[in-house]
Design an enzyme around this catalytic site. Structure first.
Site, PDB file in Angstrom:
ATOM      1  N   GLY A 135       0.662  -1.279   0.114  1.00 32.18           N
ATOM      2  CA  GLY A 135      -0.182  -0.026   0.105  1.00 32.18           C
ATOM      3  C   GLY A 135       0.759   1.283   0.046  1.00 32.18           C
ATOM      4  N   HIS A 136       0.260   2.233  -0.080  1.00 30.60           N
ATOM      5  CA  HIS A 136       0.989   3.702   0.148  1.00 30.60           C
ATOM      6  C   HIS A 136       1.561   4.105   1.133  1.00 30.60           C
ATOM      7  CE1 HIS A 136      -3.163   6.103   0.828  1.00 30.60           C
ATOM      8  NE2 HIS A 136      -2.810   5.139   1.704  1.00 30.60           N
ATOM      9  N   ASN A 137       2.729   4.819   0.763  1.00 31.48           N
ATOM     10  CA  ASN A 137       3.575   5.037   2.293  1.00 31.48           C
ATOM     11  C   ASN A 137       4.090   4.109   2.702  1.00 31.48           C
ATOM     12  OD1 ASN A 137       1.325   7.444   1.769  1.00 31.48           O
ATOM     13  ND2 ASN A 137       3.477   8.297   2.008  1.00 31.48           N
TER      14      ASN A 137
END
Lengths: 340, 340, 340
Positions: free
Chosen positions: B240-242
């Site tokens: 996922g993002h980050n």
């Protein structure tokens, strides 16, 4: 879907079914019990839909003998209504046939061999020493690397990748996004860094296999990753290097099979189940959805792991007690001992 | 695979191994213990295959000192036979080298920069302001969007997508179907409808990372999603993002890592494990297959969740009791209290 | 990202926020609290980041009323800071607009209909009887088969496949690698071999849906697989044939939904959760990550399955006891009975 018309009598004869009612009844499509009209054929297989039978407007219904009793309508009685329905439905949706030739936008290596009766679609790529057999269809956007074989009558729907050394049998069907023959995940730790273990095997897929969308099947490390004939894999399944899957085994979506696992024939693996590496599962094993197989299974039957769904509040209480389960069991043993 | 011939003595010298037996023994391939012939080299690393050693026809075997005792055959003794095998096998399967140039069917934006020593394969697309460095290979059917970098010697095997703002270090290897730099999953509920939270970060992949087939790594919401150097991801992993993954961490297939999780260095994440968002895992943590990490881990070691596989009938009994576990524990406490 | 400058006063007016501090404060980007500089706007929504507020150099911060008290800096007070941030961030990252026309490398069937205001990117393929509406973007490498519709303003980012009979509403966004409309997984066992059940339905996707990278949504067997409006699916989700997902439901990555499941509106399905086939989930149900739903849910609320993460040694003890749980419970019952 193709348009064609069939009478109840003709269907009965063609598929060996028993006709009840009006043999001249005509249908030109199939439908669900709830959705069917008088020129459509439906079927009853799953008992949970039995209640819909009386109200269905279907012109013909395929049923089991047990369900036929007392029904005053046109029926086709089958030993297995789902099989009969599948055969009848196929009349309206015949599988595509190769339209021979290579699309001008495709890029075919000079060292590849494409049979004159095969179809290669737009923007497909075929690499050196690969062979596409008669009647095969390589759909739009597929990439076939080096040293691959696509057997007679096989079909790669679209955007399928065969990376290297992938050999498909005859009549294999592969859905978009599937990747066969990528490097197996082989790593060795050397002085604090990973080094890659070369993956020199291939992938061998038997006749009549079906591979779902975005499913991945890695190349073997030394020998091949193997699917025997008539294996059926749903979408987003991961098959690690050197796995062997026995004939007629079916897996639902999102199953993960780790490297060197050996799975028997006629197994049914439920959705999102996991199978760890280097174990063996015998024939006719059923694994429930989202269960994890961590050691070999040598007795046919049905297996599960996990816990049942609960409301989150109750679940948190049970989960907290799971942590203390060993202490609880010891406490019970002590009580049991003390009671005398 | 390339054809080449090597003597036991030459291999011993090249890779710092101890020779036992006939230094003039020649091999021109590698194989499994069970499958090897006299002109093939094999190895013994996993103790479960030790029984195959005596019967193996391999011309040379790489073994650990412990396993060498009493064997009257040509051996190469290694501290880590799997590492030595990986190095020797690579002689027969050298990684592909860029064949410089852009295939005429590729579509390269006028504002992209492709080094003259890079290879861009058939039907690849390269977007504005993206840069392909020397020795890099962009395989057939890859799509590289805007503002991306493919570092020196990196290889996108085929049909890889770098969506936007993805920067790869050097010698990165990405398998088909992987998607890096898609929008992170950022949503806010406003008056009963979702609104999309823009994803303005990128993806930064360190040197020597490997990314498996159909794996997805989303762009950061504001800052980047980061893989440090030498991270190894198998197939069908979702990042996922980050998220930030520390150097030398390896993950088996089908792992799911939710947004903003931070994972340490030298971690091993088992297949189909899950890691929830906004937590931190320290260095050298091992997560067993299909376990779910729901809170931060700050002690190195091995962790698990789930329940063992059982036959379905027994499992249903245990599962039913799991629901009542809190009541059971209270009952035991009451008994314990009453006993005096 | 676009460059533009906005004052606190202008943002307050545009988005209906309450201004505190210097209305003339200017920003030209957004950033995290920790990373922001004086010309950047940040926000506080997740309480775990509250500690970063005092030290943040952000020129403007969006906060909830509760968090605004006692802060001597330029603030925009919002009922929901995350929604306000999403709206402000979108000023710097507007969604791409169709650049009308068909790229010369795309292959469009003569029987397809592409609106003059639609964009078809390089190396895309569009099949017979498919229709691309005004303002739609079909990105590079997409393959659209026969009888599909891409609604107005919808965007297929890159390498998306719509196999057959897929109808997208307006403003639908689909990320790379997604496959919609592949054959559902329908098989019947006939005399020891699988036969394929034709999949004659389609896929219908409502307005404003978002579909993540490498997600797969199969075509229905007879009727359609349906996503109502504003459904949001993250990456690598598998949706089986004939599933119906209610409006405004969101699913995190790697969820697996088996065939004919019906899911309500405003549900939140956690990452890697599983939903078995032929069940119904009512509106406003929350399923925790990696839980398995095995029967219908008719009460809104939060649900879980599984066990908590433990160090592997302790876990093995609890897991062993789980196998014996029924016997343990019987032992406790016996003790309870005997005590009197």
């Amino acid at each position: 879907m193709e348009s064609s018309t069939h009478t109840a009598a003709a269907l009965a004869e063609r598929f060996g079914l028993v006709l009840r009612g009006d043999g001249a009844a005509e249908i030109d499509a199939v439908a669900t019990l709830a959705g069917a009209g008088p020129r459509q054929l439906s079927f009853l297989s799953n008992p949970r839909y039995r209640g819909q039978l009386a109200g269905s407007a279907a012109g013909i219904v395929v049923v089991r003998e047990d369900d036929a009793a007392g029904l005053d309508r046109t029926l086709l009685v089958a030993r297995d209504p789902y099989v009969a329905f599948a055969q009848i439905a196929a009349l309206f949706d015949p599988p595509p046939v190769a339209n021979p030739g290579v699309h001008p936008s495709a890029v075919v290596d000079a060292g590849a061999e494409v049979d004159a009766r095969a179809e290669v679609g737009p923007l497909a790529v075929i690499g050196a020493r690969s062979r596409i057999a008669a009647g095969a269809i390589v759909g739009p956007g597929c990439v076939i690397g080096e040293d691959c074989v696509v057997g007679a009558g096989s079909r790669l729907v679209a955007r399928v990748t065969l990376v290297r050394r992938v050999r498909l049998g005859d009549r294999v069907l592969i859905h978009p996004g599937a990747v066969l023959g990528a490097d197996g995940f082989g790593l060795a730790m050397d002085a604090g860094r990973w080094i890659k273990v070369p993956q020199q095997g291939g992938v061998a897929i038997g006749d009549d296999c079906e591979i779902g969308a975005n499913t991945t099947i890695d190349r073997g490390a030394i020998e091949d990753t193997v699917l025997e004939e008539d294996v059926r894999l749903d979408n987003q399944i991961q098959v690690g290097h050197n796995v062997r899957i026995g004939a007629h085994t079916a897996m639902a979506g999102c199953v993960a099979v780790a490297g060197s696992a050996v799975i028997g024939r006629y197994c049914l693996i439920g959705g999102a189940a996991g199978i760890v590496g280097h174990i063996t599962i015998c024939d006719r094993v059923v694994i429930q959805a989202m269960s994890l197989v961590t050691s070999s299974i040598d007795v046919p039957g049905e297996y599960s792991s996990g816990t049942p769904l609960m409301d989150a509040r109750s679940w948190r209480r049970s989960a907290a007690r799971f942590r203390q389960l060993d202490a609880l069991a010891r406490q019970v043993q002590a009580l049991d001992k003390e009671k005398t």
